[in-house]
Scaffold this motif. Structure first.
Motif, mmCIF file in Angstrom:
data_model
loop_
_atom_site.group_PDB
_atom_site.id
_atom_site.type_symbol
_atom_site.label_atom_id
_atom_site.label_comp_id
_atom_site.label_asym_id
_atom_site.label_seq_id
_atom_site.Cartn_x
_atom_site.Cartn_y
_atom_site.Cartn_z
ATOM 1 N N SER B 25 -20.627 -2.135 44.410
ATOM 2 C CA SER B 25 -20.237 -1.053 43.519
ATOM 3 C C SER B 25 -19.507 -0.001 44.343
ATOM 4 O O SER B 25 -19.977 0.376 45.414
ATOM 5 C CB SER B 25 -21.505 -0.513 42.854
ATOM 6 N N ARG B 27 -18.045 3.775 44.318
ATOM 7 C CA ARG B 27 -18.176 5.012 43.564
ATOM 8 C C ARG B 27 -17.440 6.141 44.258
ATOM 9 O O ARG B 27 -17.438 6.221 45.476
ATOM 10 C CB ARG B 27 -19.655 5.429 43.466
ATOM 11 N N LYS B 29 -17.324 10.406 44.341
ATOM 12 C CA LYS B 29 -18.110 11.568 43.934
ATOM 13 C C LYS B 29 -17.248 12.465 43.054
ATOM 14 O O LYS B 29 -16.031 12.514 43.210
ATOM 15 C CB LYS B 29 -18.579 12.306 45.178
ATOM 16 N N HIS B 30 -17.859 13.173 42.133
ATOM 17 C CA HIS B 30 -17.031 14.032 41.285
ATOM 18 C C HIS B 30 -16.951 15.450 41.824
ATOM 19 O O HIS B 30 -17.704 15.850 42.702
ATOM 20 C CB HIS B 30 -17.446 13.956 39.815
ATOM 21 N N TYR B 50 -25.570 13.818 46.045
ATOM 22 C CA TYR B 50 -25.114 12.607 46.738
ATOM 23 C C TYR B 50 -26.226 11.577 46.849
ATOM 24 O O TYR B 50 -25.987 10.382 46.744
ATOM 25 C CB TYR B 50 -24.621 12.952 48.146
ATOM 26 N N LEU B 53 -26.372 9.939 43.556
ATOM 27 C CA LEU B 53 -25.165 9.130 43.348
ATOM 28 C C LEU B 53 -25.267 7.796 44.084
ATOM 29 O O LEU B 53 -25.023 6.727 43.517
ATOM 30 C CB LEU B 53 -23.955 9.908 43.846
ATOM 31 N N GLU B 56 -27.962 5.553 42.569
ATOM 32 C CA GLU B 56 -27.494 4.901 41.338
ATOM 33 C C GLU B 56 -26.570 3.750 41.648
ATOM 34 O O GLU B 56 -26.693 2.661 41.069
ATOM 35 C CB GLU B 56 -26.713 5.907 40.473
ATOM 36 N N SER B 57 -25.613 3.969 42.553
ATOM 37 C CA SER B 57 -24.650 2.890 42.788
ATOM 38 C C SER B 57 -25.301 1.737 43.525
ATOM 39 O O SER B 57 -24.920 0.575 43.333
ATOM 40 C CB SER B 57 -23.400 3.384 43.508
ATOM 41 N N GLU B 60 -26.890 -0.248 40.899
ATOM 42 C CA GLU B 60 -25.884 -1.019 40.167
ATOM 43 C C GLU B 60 -25.486 -2.264 40.954
ATOM 44 O O GLU B 60 -25.366 -3.360 40.399
ATOM 45 C CB GLU B 60 -24.666 -0.144 39.904
ATOM 46 N N THR B 84 -23.323 -0.238 53.573
ATOM 47 C CA THR B 84 -22.516 0.853 53.009
ATOM 48 C C THR B 84 -21.235 0.969 53.813
ATOM 49 O O THR B 84 -21.276 0.909 55.027
ATOM 50 C CB THR B 84 -23.269 2.192 53.136
ATOM 51 N N ALA B 91 -14.764 8.004 48.574
ATOM 52 C CA ALA B 91 -15.327 6.869 47.845
ATOM 53 C C ALA B 91 -16.137 6.008 48.795
ATOM 54 O O ALA B 91 -15.777 5.837 49.952
ATOM 55 C CB ALA B 91 -14.229 6.047 47.200
ATOM 56 N N GLU B 93 -18.439 2.256 49.213
ATOM 57 C CA GLU B 93 -18.840 0.985 48.650
ATOM 58 C C GLU B 93 -20.275 0.695 49.052
ATOM 59 O O GLU B 93 -20.632 0.796 50.226
ATOM 60 C CB GLU B 93 -17.946 -0.158 49.137
#
Lengths: 147, 104
Positions: B25, B27, B29-30, B50, B53, B56-57, B60, B84, B91, B93
């Motif tokens: 996944s 992701r 960050k916003h 973070y 975040l 969660e990923s 997933e 990671t 971003a 992975e």
């Protein structure tokens, strides 16, 4: 002139808040480590096979950032070389916190031991060549006695 | 679905190996979290946004790995590992892989 003032203010803020946060964090780490001491964490890959148990993957992760003052110290240290103690304590806190969260998850699941623990570290911020913040992930297999 | 990172499960026998399964996944960050993070970069401390975040990923990625394992008919994934990597600025992975097996 204004720039110097901002710089000094940031250093002071970083020193004050960073120090406070670190002391509080260490206090809480030591307290929780004592509370979770009866769950052993081992790096052995093969659990004893004498009785059947349930196994489940447990993880704990944390992202911690260093403060402005310590980053400044580390930048100074980069000139002279040697131990960068400000980052050492950052990584130490992150690892211990990650292991504690993994242990807490094990406790919630009713597990009694964690096998094959691995720790992984990744730096999150890639800005201007500094570490800034690190992520530490701890994971392992919790063994749970069936009731 | 049993997921562990050890190679054998006490009291259970592996009847079939089904090979490697993986899930990943990526992701970003916003911006809101970014602003909080740059504040935290001054004061120090945990970046809770973070942490969540990445958590969660990672879940997933694990979910995708489990889907793959179910597709090949496994009932357990053993020897799971995480990795990671940051593919671009901002971003990350999250990658999970393991061995799909059938336990008796």
């Amino acid at each position: 002139m204004a720039e110097i003032l901002i710089f000094v203010a940031l250093l002071a803020l970083g020193y004050g808040f960073g120090r406070h946060a670190e002391t509080r964090h260490y206090k809480s780490i030591i307290q929780r480590e004592a509370a979770l001491r009866d769950i052993p964490v081992v790096t052995t890959k093969f659990p004893p096979l004498d009785h059947p148990v349930n196994a489940e993957l447990v993880t704990g992760s944390v992202v911690i950032s260093v403060d402005y003052f310590k980053r400044f110290l580390a930048a100074l240290r980069n000139l002279a070389g040697g131990r960068v103690t400000s980052y050492e304590s950052l990584l130490d806190r992150a690892r211990r916190e990650a292991v504690l969260r993994m242990k807490q998850q094990t406790l919630n699941l009713g597990g009694h031991i964690i096998f094959n623990v691995k720790l992984e570290t990744a730096s999150i911020h890639k800005g201007r060549g500094s570490i800034g913040s690190v992520e530490v992930l701890a994971y392992g297999t919790a063994l749970i006695h069936p009731h | 679905m049993l997921i562990t990172n050890i190679e054998i499960i006490p009291g259970k026998k592996i009847t079939q190996h089904l090979g490697l399964v993986q899930g990943s996944s990526v992701r970003a960050k916003h911006i809101g979290r970014d602003i909080m993070a740059s504040l935290k970069n001054i004061f120090g401390g945990e970046l809770k946004g973070y942490t969540e975040l990445l958590q969660e990923s990672r879940e997933e990625a694990m979910g995708r790995m489990v889907q793959q394992a179910e597709a090949v008919g496994a009932n357990a994934v053993l020897n799971v590992r995480f990795s990671t990597s940051s593919v671009a600025a901002g971003a990350a992975e999250l990658f999970a892989y393991g061995t799909a097996v059938v336990l008796e």
